[in-house]
Design an enzyme around this catalytic site. Structure first.
Site, short mmCIF file in Angstrom:
data_model
loop_
_atom_site.label_atom_id
_atom_site.label_comp_id
_atom_site.label_asym_id
_atom_site.label_seq_id
_atom_site.Cartn_x
_atom_site.Cartn_y
_atom_site.Cartn_z
N GLY A 44 0.82 -1.03 0.14
CA GLY A 44 0.17 0.19 0.05
C GLY A 44 0.79 1.28 -0.03
O GLY A 44 0.46 2.25 0.35
N THR A 47 -0.31 5.20 -1.87
CA THR A 47 -1.21 6.48 -1.56
C THR A 47 -1.39 6.31 -0.22
O THR A 47 -0.83 5.45 0.61
CB THR A 47 -2.35 6.04 -2.12
N GLY A 48 -1.92 7.41 0.44
CA GLY A 48 -2.16 7.61 1.86
C GLY A 48 -0.78 7.53 2.74
O GLY A 48 0.27 7.91 2.48
N GLY A 50 1.04 4.95 3.51
CA GLY A 50 2.05 4.35 2.80
C GLY A 50 2.97 4.97 1.78
O GLY A 50 4.30 4.81 1.73
N SER A 177 -4.62 -0.86 14.30
CA SER A 177 -5.61 0.45 14.43
C SER A 177 -6.26 0.58 15.86
O SER A 177 -6.09 -0.38 16.74
CB SER A 177 -6.94 0.43 13.49
N TYR A 202 -13.39 -5.57 10.30
CA TYR A 202 -12.06 -4.60 10.15
C TYR A 202 -11.26 -4.84 11.58
O TYR A 202 -10.03 -4.72 11.66
CB TYR A 202 -12.45 -3.14 9.89
#
Length: 332
Positions: A44, A47-48, A50, A177, A202
């Site tokens: 990843g 984007t973001g 990463g 998270s 999640y």
């Protein structure tokens, strides 16, 4: 009407106060350590958070391999990283974590083409998208967030072991998270569809990553001469595109609030960068970090029995043969 308006005003004020507190207490990695001659993989990484991690590593001189299932996104990320760092040592490789075949192909390619692997950042993830099974018979959310990274890490372990040294171990970082706090490891129903709320799936995947890090640590400690550490990070509430899975309007609102009241992707990336760079973080394994500090995960993450059971079930679900599994723990 006045009562409703008052509640809205109080809520907004509290949100702003919490946001200002978060903005003022967000920790930043202060290490100036260079990564010249080192190789890093970031799932990843296009984007973001990463992408921000990839930019940081490239700026420190590392060879950076960014992996995702979108070639156009990969090409755009390479251009962005070059524009910001001038580094030409950035490579995009195709990796679809929702496909065990793709994970195996990616890992085999890395092992066959790279002489070393110093850093693996298991960063890629999906939010509360569809609750369905992949062609591998795995829950999509669980496979992308957890099962795919479980398999990838084990397949790359021999190269990580080859690279690690006593004073400079190879480092694996799992992006967990805050929602790992509500995660559940119900082995009988872990992989079921139409059983959990999507946000629960999640959360389960993020708790599983922490348990995986702890169990792999136990297994590595029993292997003499192995210099690999694996730790988990909670990046906090970060305004990234992952919130778009909530829905077009709701996702935009949540991303906007997270970005402005809590953390930008750059700020969210800091703890993962810290865990890779910090000397003391390289001296521990199986631990949990938040805001660039070692902290404590939810108590469920420290259940050794559950960690071992999850490990065995994960090996079964990713369809690892005894030979493939044993090869992961051989010296390179």
């Amino acid at each position: 009407m006045f009562a409703i308006l008052s509640v809205v005003v109080v809520t907004v004020v509290l949100a702003v106060m919490v946001g200002l507190y978060q903005k003022n207490t967000n920790a930043m990695c202060k290490s100036k350590k260079r990564l010249d001659g080192k190789t890093a993989i970031i799932t990843g990484g296009t984007t973001g958070m990463g992408l921000r991690i990839a930019i940081d590593f490239a700026d420190r001189g590392a060879k950076v391999i960014i992996a995702c299932p979108y070639p156009d996104e990969g090409a755009s990320a390479i251009k962005t990283i070059f524009d910001k760092t001038g580094s030409e040592k950035v490579i995009y490789k195709y990796l679809d974590l929702a496909s065990l075949e793709s994970v195996r192909k990616f890992a085999a390619d890395i092992v066959n083409t790279e002489d070393r692997l110093d850093i693996l950042v298991n960063n890629a993830g999906v939010g509360i998208v569809g609750d369905f099974q992949t062609k591998d018979g795995l829950s999509f959310i669980m496979q992308v967030n957890y099962f795919g990274h479980f398999l990838l890490t084990l397949l790359l372990l021999p190269l990580l072991k080859k690279t690690g040294r006593p004073l400079e171990p190879s480092r694996i970082v799992n992006t967990s998270s805050i929602l790992h706090n509500i995660g559940k490891i119900d082995l009988e129903n872990l992989n079921k569809t139409n059983y959990w709320y999507k946000v629960q799936i999640y959360a389960n995947s993020k708790l599983a990553l922490v348990l995986f890090a702890r169990e792999l640590t136990c297994r590595l400690r029993s292997s003499k001469g192995t210099h690999v550490v694996i730790n988990s990070v909670d990046p906090g509430a970060v305004g990234t595109n992952i919130f778009y899975s909530v829905g077009s309007i709701g996702g935009v609102i949540i991303k906007f609030l997270s970005y402005n009241l809590f953390k930008t992707p750059w700020q969210g990336a800091q703890t993962a960068i810290h865990v890779v760079m910090d000397k003391k973080a390289g001296e521990v394994s199986g631990e949990f970090f938040k805001n660039c500090k070692r902290t404590t995960a939810h108590w469920n993450a420290y259940n050794e029995k559950v960690a071992k059971q999850l490990w065995a079930e994960s090996v079964r679900l990713v369809k690892m043969s005894d030979e493939e599994f044993n090869n992961c723990f051989l010296d390179f």
